[in-house]
Write an enzyme that holds these catalytic residues in place. Sequence first.
Site, PDB file in Angstrom:
ATOM      1  N   SER A  45     -49.748 150.872  49.772  1.00  0.00           N
ATOM      2  CA  SER A  45     -50.219 149.637  49.122  1.00  0.00           C
ATOM      3  C   SER A  45     -49.039 148.933  48.476  1.00  0.00           C
ATOM      4  O   SER A  45     -47.996 149.555  48.207  1.00  0.00           O
ATOM      5  CB  SER A  45     -51.243 149.982  48.036  1.00  0.00           C
ATOM      6  OG  SER A  45     -50.561 150.382  46.851  1.00  0.00           O
ATOM      7  N   ASP A  46     -49.196 147.658  48.235  1.00  0.00           N
ATOM      8  CA  ASP A  46     -48.182 147.006  47.402  1.00  0.00           C
ATOM      9  C   ASP A  46     -48.474 147.399  45.949  1.00  0.00           C
ATOM     10  O   ASP A  46     -49.523 147.979  45.631  1.00  0.00           O
ATOM     11  CB  ASP A  46     -48.209 145.486  47.607  1.00  0.00           C
ATOM     12  CG  ASP A  46     -46.882 144.846  47.208  1.00  0.00           C
ATOM     13  OD1 ASP A  46     -46.572 143.745  47.679  1.00  0.00           O
ATOM     14  OD2 ASP A  46     -46.124 145.486  46.431  1.00  0.00           O
ATOM     15  N   TRP A  47     -47.539 147.054  45.072  1.00  0.00           N
ATOM     16  CA  TRP A  47     -47.597 147.487  43.678  1.00  0.00           C
ATOM     17  C   TRP A  47     -48.939 147.109  43.027  1.00  0.00           C
ATOM     18  O   TRP A  47     -49.212 145.926  42.836  1.00  0.00           O
ATOM     19  CB  TRP A  47     -46.441 146.832  42.922  1.00  0.00           C
ATOM     20  CG  TRP A  47     -46.306 147.246  41.493  1.00  0.00           C
ATOM     21  CD1 TRP A  47     -47.240 147.106  40.501  1.00  0.00           C
ATOM     22  CD2 TRP A  47     -45.171 147.861  40.880  1.00  0.00           C
ATOM     23  NE1 TRP A  47     -46.752 147.602  39.322  1.00  0.00           N
ATOM     24  CE2 TRP A  47     -45.492 148.065  39.511  1.00  0.00           C
ATOM     25  CE3 TRP A  47     -43.916 148.262  41.320  1.00  0.00           C
ATOM     26  CZ2 TRP A  47     -44.607 148.651  38.615  1.00  0.00           C
ATOM     27  CZ3 TRP A  47     -43.033 148.825  40.422  1.00  0.00           C
ATOM     28  CH2 TRP A  47     -43.378 149.032  39.091  1.00  0.00           C
TER      29      TRP A  47
END
Length: 719
Positions: free
Chosen positions: A265-267
């Site tokens: 996932s992105d942050w």
Amino acid sequence: MEKNMNALLEQMTLDEKIAQLVQLATFFYKGAAGDGEITGPMADLGIDQDVVINSGSVLGASGANEVRNIQKEHLAENRLGIPLLIMADIVHGFKTIFPVPLAIGCSWDMELAEKSAEIAAKEAAVSGVHVSFAPMVDLVRDPRWGRVMESTGEDPYLNSLFARAFVRGFQGNDLTNDQHRVAACVKHFAAYGAPEGGRDYNTVNMSERQLRESYLPAYKAALDEGCEMVMTAFNTVDGIPATGNKKLMRDLLRDEWGFDGVLISDWGAVKEQIFHGVAADERESALKSIVAGVDIEMMTSCYPKHLKELVESGEVSEEIIDESVLRILALKEKLGLFENPYRGADEELENQVIMSEEHRKASRELAAKSCVLLKNEGVLPLQKEQKVALVGPFAKSGDILGPWSWHGSKEEAVQLHEGFKMKMDATNLTIAEGSDIETVTEEQVQEAMKAAKEADVIVLALGERSSMSGEACCRADIRLPEAQIQLISKLKELQKPMVAVLFNGRPLDLHGVIDQVDAVLEAWYPGTEGGAAVADLLFGDVNPSGKLTMSFPFSVGQIPVYYNSFNTGRPNRPDAPNHYVSKYLDIPNEPLLPFGFGLSYTNFTYSEMTLTQTIITPNEPITVSVKVTNAGDTAGEEIVQLYIHDISGEIVRPLKELKGYSKVWLQPGETKEIFFTITEEQLRYYHSDLQFTSDNGEFHVMIGPNSKELSALTFELAK
Ligand code: GLC
């Protein structure tokens, strides 16, 4: 390999499996030297030390010594001795910073692009990094968005070629044994570059057909090149956040495309499904993302807090967890981390390779090819004996590395004035700041006027501060800051030749600049050797060859404006004036500067465009050729571009689609014949039933120096 990993998996508790799916920033780890890189909202994650001890990867660590310490401390506490994956954003260089990707895109040079990634990988690998969160291949059409600087532009074909080149450079062809390469992570899946209003993280709304036609090709190209990882995008895709979008991730990415690598996932994007409004809480966020096939949760703690209970309640099968764990273990095995958890981390090598002369030379060469000459009315190249006034906030600035250069050193960047002093006698150079980026004082202006008074030519060094570009740095007004426009206007009173050099991360509305000066060189954020590369170009030691890969709008009101647009039912035809056509009352439809545009110090002429035959079949491609002549007195490189137009499709077809290009070096007076082959496959597109096929019928084939100046011929597809 698989057997070892399955055996290891069988020894793992459910808690240990779930912790492998967690990625935390550096400062959670013993042995960390500092806070690592903060690239997202920091919140109290509410996790206990066991999760850290059993976590699978760390974000933002680097430096051989720091990484070795973190890994050593981790292995001392991790029951099964499973090493950490060390991941970081190495987007366009590690310490030797290359031009931002939007600049590299303008080089149209896949070899140098690949070389830049190879050098970045080597510097990162000896510093202990295993995975780079790059390439970013999001297609972009809206310069208000801060991250256009990270993309290679608005064309799916060109972006796909660059995606492959960057993956080759980062990964090489033997990640296990070549310890000076890193795994690549293509991002942001998918269509992060199309937020409404050009506002970061905003809604992305488009049909699946358009997604597949324009936005997905470059991700697929990266994966076809063997990219090991994919990162999810923050945005929704057709109403569902990408990070919990089963249709996009499980069905398309994994089942249709066959991707069995690690999906991260992105942050914070797993938890952000709550804010999107599709998850009631972190528990539901965890459920949606794990079902969608997201293996690693970056910097939030929905997985460690809720997956165990979801498995125990039967809502999530342990097999799904096992799949994710095995993908992560397989990547660690492939990188050789079980044999050598420290992989390429080597302090001695760090001192040898990082910012080496060879690396800086490569950065300088690519920067010179990435700059684009946008205007030149007889003032460039500069003569070395001229008296030059160098004026502007970028005359003496190291802020030329761009917003994704967190390991780069602004202090070690070659500033523009230093580049000039490499080329000319310093006694003939006067320097004045003239203004700040967004403010100007009378005193600054007077100092600039004084510095310029005796000069033969004024070179303006202008642009955006790097913090006006990049993530979460969107601008609704894309003009150069008013203070700099005022500076130009004041200096124009001196009635001297003026050159503007622009350091910026997005296509700008250049009114007030390009109409006020005699020459404009777009330098973007050119990286560590930026000042030297720009001086190479301005003094003619290198002939500019860069061409735009993202349109420059006439004004922000025109956005989105891009070359591969449709004709509409009421095209605005200057040859057939009509009030009721697709137009603005106050500005033209065309961009200020089109895709593919860029000038040289010489001029190239095109002649004798020829088709070998006018009928193409699936088994019989056709060849189109053109003669290109260097009609000037300076050797140079021309990027010859090939476009097609499907005159009548089942779906409206773009007026132009880039299908090929050729970079040709020509001596003065030299002519070369350039050949392109057109195949039936190149004429295919997604139909309304999402079948990727071609239609019989008429096509135009066009060749020229940019997407506007084109010669055309006609052929027919007959299947
Ligand atoms: C950021 C960016 C992403 C980056 C990640 C880790 O929010 O969106 O591109 O790789 O966080 O730093």
